[in-house]
Scaffold this active site. Structure first.
Site, PDB file in Angstrom:
ATOM      1  N   MET A  33      -5.122  -1.976  -6.235  1.00 20.40           N
ATOM      2  CA  MET A  33      -4.544  -0.788  -5.625  1.00 20.40           C
ATOM      3  C   MET A  33      -5.387   0.463  -5.867  1.00 20.40           C
ATOM      4  O   MET A  33      -4.879   1.537  -6.166  1.00 20.40           O
ATOM      5  CB  MET A  33      -3.118  -0.590  -6.139  1.00 20.40           C
ATOM      6  CG  MET A  33      -2.214  -1.780  -5.911  1.00 20.40           C
ATOM      7  SD  MET A  33      -2.132  -2.279  -4.166  1.00 20.40           S
ATOM      8  CE  MET A  33      -1.187  -0.925  -3.497  1.00 20.40           C
ATOM      9  N   LEU A  76     -12.242   1.537  -3.336  1.00 19.52           N
ATOM     10  CA  LEU A  76     -13.564   1.427  -3.937  1.00 19.52           C
ATOM     11  C   LEU A  76     -14.444   2.587  -3.482  1.00 19.52           C
ATOM     12  O   LEU A  76     -14.451   2.966  -2.310  1.00 19.52           O
ATOM     13  CB  LEU A  76     -14.218   0.103  -3.550  1.00 19.52           C
ATOM     14  CG  LEU A  76     -13.501  -1.154  -4.019  1.00 19.52           C
ATOM     15  CD1 LEU A  76     -14.227  -2.393  -3.504  1.00 19.52           C
ATOM     16  CD2 LEU A  76     -13.398  -1.202  -5.541  1.00 19.52           C
ATOM     17  N   ASN A 132     -11.153  -8.342   1.185  1.00 16.59           N
ATOM     18  CA  ASN A 132      -9.817  -7.837   0.876  1.00 16.59           C
ATOM     19  C   ASN A 132      -8.803  -8.537   1.769  1.00 16.59           C
ATOM     20  O   ASN A 132      -9.145  -9.009   2.861  1.00 16.59           O
ATOM     21  CB  ASN A 132      -9.753  -6.329   1.125  1.00 16.59           C
ATOM     22  CG  ASN A 132      -8.397  -5.739   0.750  1.00 16.59           C
ATOM     23  OD1 ASN A 132      -7.867  -6.032  -0.325  1.00 16.59           O
ATOM     24  ND2 ASN A 132      -7.834  -4.913   1.616  1.00 16.59           N
ATOM     25  N   HIS A 151      -4.894  -7.936   3.515  1.00 14.88           N
ATOM     26  CA  HIS A 151      -3.930  -6.890   3.827  1.00 14.88           C
ATOM     27  C   HIS A 151      -2.728  -7.518   4.526  1.00 14.88           C
ATOM     28  O   HIS A 151      -2.904  -8.335   5.443  1.00 14.88           O
ATOM     29  CB  HIS A 151      -4.575  -5.842   4.745  1.00 14.88           C
ATOM     30  CG  HIS A 151      -3.653  -4.731   5.104  1.00 14.88           C
ATOM     31  ND1 HIS A 151      -3.265  -3.775   4.197  1.00 14.88           N
ATOM     32  CD2 HIS A 151      -3.024  -4.415   6.274  1.00 14.88           C
ATOM     33  CE1 HIS A 151      -2.441  -2.928   4.792  1.00 14.88           C
ATOM     34  NE2 HIS A 151      -2.273  -3.291   6.044  1.00 14.88           N
ATOM     35  N   GLU A 202      -0.857 -15.554   3.290  1.00 13.80           N
ATOM     36  CA  GLU A 202      -1.939 -14.959   2.507  1.00 13.80           C
ATOM     37  C   GLU A 202      -2.528 -16.002   1.559  1.00 13.80           C
ATOM     38  O   GLU A 202      -3.746 -16.090   1.372  1.00 13.80           O
ATOM     39  CB  GLU A 202      -1.418 -13.770   1.702  1.00 13.80           C
ATOM     40  CG  GLU A 202      -1.057 -12.550   2.515  1.00 13.80           C
ATOM     41  CD  GLU A 202      -0.675 -11.390   1.619  1.00 13.80           C
ATOM     42  OE1 GLU A 202      -1.306 -11.222   0.562  1.00 13.80           O
ATOM     43  OE2 GLU A 202       0.264 -10.651   1.976  1.00 13.80           O
TER      44      GLU A 202
END
Length: 226
Positions: free
Chosen positions: A91, A94, A108, A110, A175
């Site tokens: 969280m 970068l 990543n 999402h 996911e």
């Protein structure tokens, strides 16, 4: 050649666990060099230690500014020997130096079908908007939040009674399938970026049977074992 990866986490680490399980089963040719968290209480750290993985804790509140935190984070990842980075519920955004150091080697996930509903409330925002289809996206990371080239997406039904929790749970199940698949493709050197598009080199592998998953669409298709 086995790809050394660092995994960045902030929360429960369910996607980290999915990655660990697939690596240990031999379906991803990668090894986790370090699990790095900005939160000392993150359950993901316990998951990592249960599998004998090295952990690093860098509470962002301990640093005087974002630049100092980013420098420490980059140092920890580099020091672990990682050649790629996987964000699993991390969280923090970068910094540019970090993205430059690992450009086209940061993934990543999402919980929404990007470019719709970026940000930390992806599933909740989708449910509140009243979408009828929602899902998850694995993408490469660039300097903008939830913006880099898309690797794979999974779409699932959204129902009128859904809130962020119920829709998020339906998305999370996918996911745990598409993220390990994307990391497996990265580790195998099968991904390349062409502008905004990610190209997947074919491998002639059998595809997964999604019949048991109910209504869904995954593109590119999952391969057997994912």
């Amino acid at each position: 050649m086995t790809l050394p990866i660092a995994v960045l986490v902030s929360g429960s680490g369910s996607n980290l666990q999915a990655l660990i399980d697939h690596i240990e089963a031999g379906r991803i040719d990668a090894r986790i060099t370090a699990v790095v968290s900005n939160k000392a209480e993150a359950q993901a750290l316990a998951r990592a230690r249960n599998h004998g993985l090295a952990t690093v804790t860098l509470p962002h509140g301990d640093f005087p500014d974002r630049a100092a935190f980013d420098a420490a984070l980059l140092g920890a990842v580099r020091g672990s020997g990682a050649e790629a980075v996987v964000l699993a519920g991390f969280m923090r955004i970068l910094g540019a130096d970090f993205v430059t150091a690992y450009r086209q080697r940061i993934l990543n996930i999402h919980p929404a079908l990007l470019p719709s509903f970026p940000g930390i409330r992806g599933a909740a925002d989708a449910a509140a908007y009243g979408v009828t289809v929602a899902g998850a996206t694995v993408h490469f990371v660039d300097e903008k939040m939830d913006n880099g080239p898309i690797v794979i997406q999974a779409a699932v039904p959204a129902r009128p009674g859904d809130d962020g929790a119920s829709l998020g749970a339906r998305i999370l199940a996918f996911e745990h399938r598409i993220y390990p698949q994307a990391v497996a493709w990265l580790a195998a050197g099968r991904l390349s970026i062409d502008g905004r598009k990610t190209r997947l080199a074919p491998a002639g592998l059998p595809l997964a049977d999604l019949a048991e998953a109910g209504p869904c669409l995954v593109s590119p298709p999952l391969e057997s074992g994912f």
